[in-house]
Design a protein around this motif. Structure first.
Motif, PDB file in Angstrom:
ATOM      1  N   ASP A   1       0.847  -1.195   0.000  1.00 38.21           N
ATOM      2  CA  ASP A   1       0.000   0.000   0.000  1.00 38.21           C
ATOM      3  C   ASP A   1       0.888   1.253   0.000  1.00 38.21           C
ATOM      4  O   ASP A   1       1.450   1.632   1.024  1.00 38.21           O
ATOM      5  N   ARG A   2       1.010   1.869  -1.167  1.00 39.82           N
ATOM      6  CA  ARG A   2       1.891   3.047  -1.304  1.00 39.82           C
ATOM      7  C   ARG A   2       1.369   4.253  -0.531  1.00 39.82           C
ATOM      8  O   ARG A   2       2.140   5.054  -0.030  1.00 39.82           O
ATOM      9  N   ALA A   3       0.070   4.379  -0.444  1.00 37.63           N
ATOM     10  CA  ALA A   3      -0.516   5.504   0.301  1.00 37.63           C
ATOM     11  C   ALA A   3      -0.162   5.399   1.789  1.00 37.63           C
ATOM     12  O   ALA A   3       0.112   6.411   2.442  1.00 37.63           O
ATOM     13  N   ALA A   4      -0.152   4.177   2.316  1.00 37.70           N
ATOM     14  CA  ALA A   4       0.204   3.971   3.722  1.00 37.70           C
ATOM     15  C   ALA A   4       1.666   4.346   3.947  1.00 37.70           C
ATOM     16  O   ALA A   4       2.004   4.991   4.952  1.00 37.70           O
ATOM     17  N   PHE A   5       2.537   3.955   3.015  1.00 38.89           N
ATOM     18  CA  PHE A   5       3.948   4.317   3.156  1.00 38.89           C
ATOM     19  C   PHE A   5       4.111   5.833   3.053  1.00 38.89           C
ATOM     20  O   PHE A   5       4.863   6.430   3.830  1.00 38.89           O
ATOM     21  N   ALA A   6       3.385   6.459   2.139  1.00 36.56           N
ATOM     22  CA  ALA A   6       3.459   7.918   1.996  1.00 36.56           C
ATOM     23  C   ALA A   6       3.006   8.601   3.288  1.00 36.56           C
ATOM     24  O   ALA A   6       3.572   9.627   3.687  1.00 36.56           O
ATOM     25  N   GLU A   7       2.035   8.014   3.963  1.00 32.08           N
ATOM     26  CA  GLU A   7       1.569   8.581   5.227  1.00 32.08           C
ATOM     27  C   GLU A   7       2.654   8.459   6.308  1.00 32.08           C
ATOM     28  O   GLU A   7       2.848   9.373   7.110  1.00 32.08           O
ATOM     29  N   LEU A   8       3.365   7.327   6.326  1.00 27.14           N
ATOM     30  CA  LEU A   8       4.490   7.166   7.265  1.00 27.14           C
ATOM     31  C   LEU A   8       5.567   8.211   6.992  1.00 27.14           C
ATOM     32  O   LEU A   8       6.131   8.790   7.926  1.00 27.14           O
ATOM     33  N   VAL A   9       5.840   8.439   5.718  1.00 27.19           N
ATOM     34  CA  VAL A   9       6.825   9.457   5.344  1.00 27.19           C
ATOM     35  C   VAL A   9       6.379  10.821   5.872  1.00 27.19           C
ATOM     36  O   VAL A   9       7.160  11.554   6.480  1.00 27.19           O
ATOM     37  N   GLU A  10       5.115  11.168   5.657  1.00 26.31           N
ATOM     38  CA  GLU A  10       4.587  12.448   6.131  1.00 26.31           C
ATOM     39  C   GLU A  10       4.709  12.583   7.645  1.00 26.31           C
ATOM     40  O   GLU A  10       5.048  13.636   8.163  1.00 26.31           O
ATOM     41  N   LEU A  11       4.424  11.492   8.359  1.00 27.37           N
ATOM     42  CA  LEU A  11       4.469  11.524   9.820  1.00 27.37           C
ATOM     43  C   LEU A  11       5.886  11.723  10.366  1.00 27.37           C
ATOM     44  O   LEU A  11       6.072  12.359  11.397  1.00 27.37           O
ATOM     45  N   TYR A  12       6.886  11.171   9.663  1.00 27.42           N
ATOM     46  CA  TYR A  12       8.230  11.126  10.238  1.00 27.42           C
ATOM     47  C   TYR A  12       9.306  11.934   9.525  1.00 27.42           C
ATOM     48  O   TYR A  12      10.392  12.104  10.053  1.00 27.42           O
ATOM     49  N   LYS A  13       9.021  12.455   8.331  1.00 33.47           N
ATOM     50  CA  LYS A  13      10.094  13.116   7.581  1.00 33.47           C
ATOM     51  C   LYS A  13      10.678  14.316   8.330  1.00 33.47           C
ATOM     52  O   LYS A  13      11.895  14.480   8.370  1.00 33.47           O
ATOM     53  N   ASP A  14       9.841  15.138   8.935  1.00 32.88           N
ATOM     54  CA  ASP A  14      10.347  16.310   9.649  1.00 32.88           C
ATOM     55  C   ASP A  14      11.110  15.908  10.910  1.00 32.88           C
ATOM     56  O   ASP A  14      12.138  16.495  11.237  1.00 32.88           O
ATOM     57  N   LYS A  15      10.611  14.892  11.610  1.00 35.00           N
ATOM     58  CA  LYS A  15      11.276  14.432  12.835  1.00 35.00           C
ATOM     59  C   LYS A  15      12.669  13.884  12.511  1.00 35.00           C
ATOM     60  O   LYS A  15      13.633  14.167  13.217  1.00 35.00           O
ATOM     61  N   ILE A  16      12.769  13.097  11.451  1.00 33.02           N
ATOM     62  CA  ILE A  16      14.064  12.532  11.060  1.00 33.02           C
ATOM     63  C   ILE A  16      14.987  13.646  10.559  1.00 33.02           C
ATOM     64  O   ILE A  16      16.182  13.652  10.853  1.00 33.02           O
ATOM     65  N   PHE A  17      14.432  14.611   9.826  1.00 26.03           N
ATOM     66  CA  PHE A  17      15.251  15.732   9.363  1.00 26.03           C
ATOM     67  C   PHE A  17      15.840  16.491  10.553  1.00 26.03           C
ATOM     68  O   PHE A  17      17.027  16.798  10.576  1.00 26.03           O
ATOM     69  N   HIS A  18      15.004  16.803  11.550  1.00 26.37           N
ATOM     70  CA  HIS A  18      15.490  17.549  12.718  1.00 26.37           C
ATOM     71  C   HIS A  18      16.548  16.755  13.479  1.00 26.37           C
ATOM     72  O   HIS A  18      17.549  17.316  13.918  1.00 26.37           O
ATOM     73  N   LEU A  19      16.332  15.461  13.617  1.00 25.18           N
ATOM     74  CA  LEU A  19      17.325  14.602  14.268  1.00 25.18           C
ATOM     75  C   LEU A  19      18.645  14.676  13.505  1.00 25.18           C
ATOM     76  O   LEU A  19      19.706  14.927  14.085  1.00 25.18           O
ATOM     77  N   ALA A  20      18.585  14.477  12.192  1.00 32.75           N
ATOM     78  CA  ALA A  20      19.799  14.465  11.368  1.00 32.75           C
ATOM     79  C   ALA A  20      20.474  15.833  11.356  1.00 32.75           C
ATOM     80  O   ALA A  20      21.700  15.928  11.442  1.00 32.75           O
ATOM     81  N   TYR A  21      19.671  16.892  11.280  1.00 27.84           N
ATOM     82  CA  TYR A  21      20.265  18.233  11.242  1.00 27.84           C
ATOM     83  C   TYR A  21      20.974  18.553  12.553  1.00 27.84           C
ATOM     84  O   TYR A  21      22.054  19.129  12.570  1.00 27.84           O
ATOM     85  N   ARG A  22      20.380  18.153  13.660  1.00 26.73           N
ATOM     86  CA  ARG A  22      21.003  18.411  14.955  1.00 26.73           C
ATOM     87  C   ARG A  22      22.285  17.596  15.131  1.00 26.73           C
ATOM     88  O   ARG A  22      23.189  18.024  15.824  1.00 26.73           O
TER      89      ARG A  22
END
Length: 188
Positions: free
Chosen positions: A16-37
């Motif tokens: 289910d690609r829509a489900a994966f896209a939803e996971l990306v939406e939920l976590y992309k900013d959190k992972i970005f902030h973790l990586a940036y820090r």
């Protein structure tokens, strides 16, 4: 949120690609902030986000639904950041001339440590000092401090992300705080 993450992961595992896209939406900013820090580089943080979701997608069948999805994805992101930091260690001479025929050395290629005007406006002196102090932490304390205080993970979650006992996490957190306290005594 944990049950929703597990449900989305199960659906994504079944294609289910829509489900994966939803996971990306939920976590992309959190992972970005973790990586940036951890990396202090926007481009590298963006690459880490992409690599994290690529790993998540290719390893969905390995995800254990008995553990929190957030813990699993943070572990992937943190490990990728740590790998990037290890690879970053310079193994060249800063005085060595580069092969561009212009006599340029490595010093001229290093980014300026100066803050941009936008960053100067956004960060107070205290925040800047705290960030510099966190940056100067030894690597083993830095990731634990970032996960605890900047990503707001519990000790148990950090233990799972780092694959270490909670007692080790507590020790590293304590030593990291002591390091920061000594560094910051003069400004606070």
């Amino acid at each position: 949120m944990n049950q929703m993450d597990v449900r989305l992961a199960k659906m994504a595992r079944k294609g289910d690609r829509a489900a994966f896209a939803e996971l990306v939406e939920l976590y992309k900013d959190k992972i970005f902030h973790l990586a940036y820090r951890m990396l202090h580089n926007k481009h590298e943080a963006e690459e880490i986000v992409q690599e994290t979701f690529l790993r998540v997608y290719t390893n969905l069948e390995k995800y254990d639904e008995n553990q929190k999805f957030s813990t699993w994805i943070y572990r992937i992101g943190t490990n990728l950041c740590i790998d990037r930091l290890r690879k970053r260690k310079p193994n060249y001479s800063l005085d060595a001339e580069m092969n561009d025929g212009e006599g340029t050395d490595w010093y001229s290629m290093l980014p300026s440590p100066d803050e941009t005007p936008d960053e100067q406006v956004m960060l107070s002196e205290t925040q800047t000092e705290i960030r510099k102090s966190i940056d100067s932490l030894p690597e083993k304390y830095k990731s634990v401090v970032i996960l605890r205080y900047l990503q707001d993970l519990s000790l148990q979650e950090i233990s799972e992300v780092m694959s270490m006992p909670v007692t080790t996490i507590k020790t590293r957190l304590h030593r990291g705080r002591e390091f920061l306290r000594k560094k910051l005594e003069h400004i606070l």
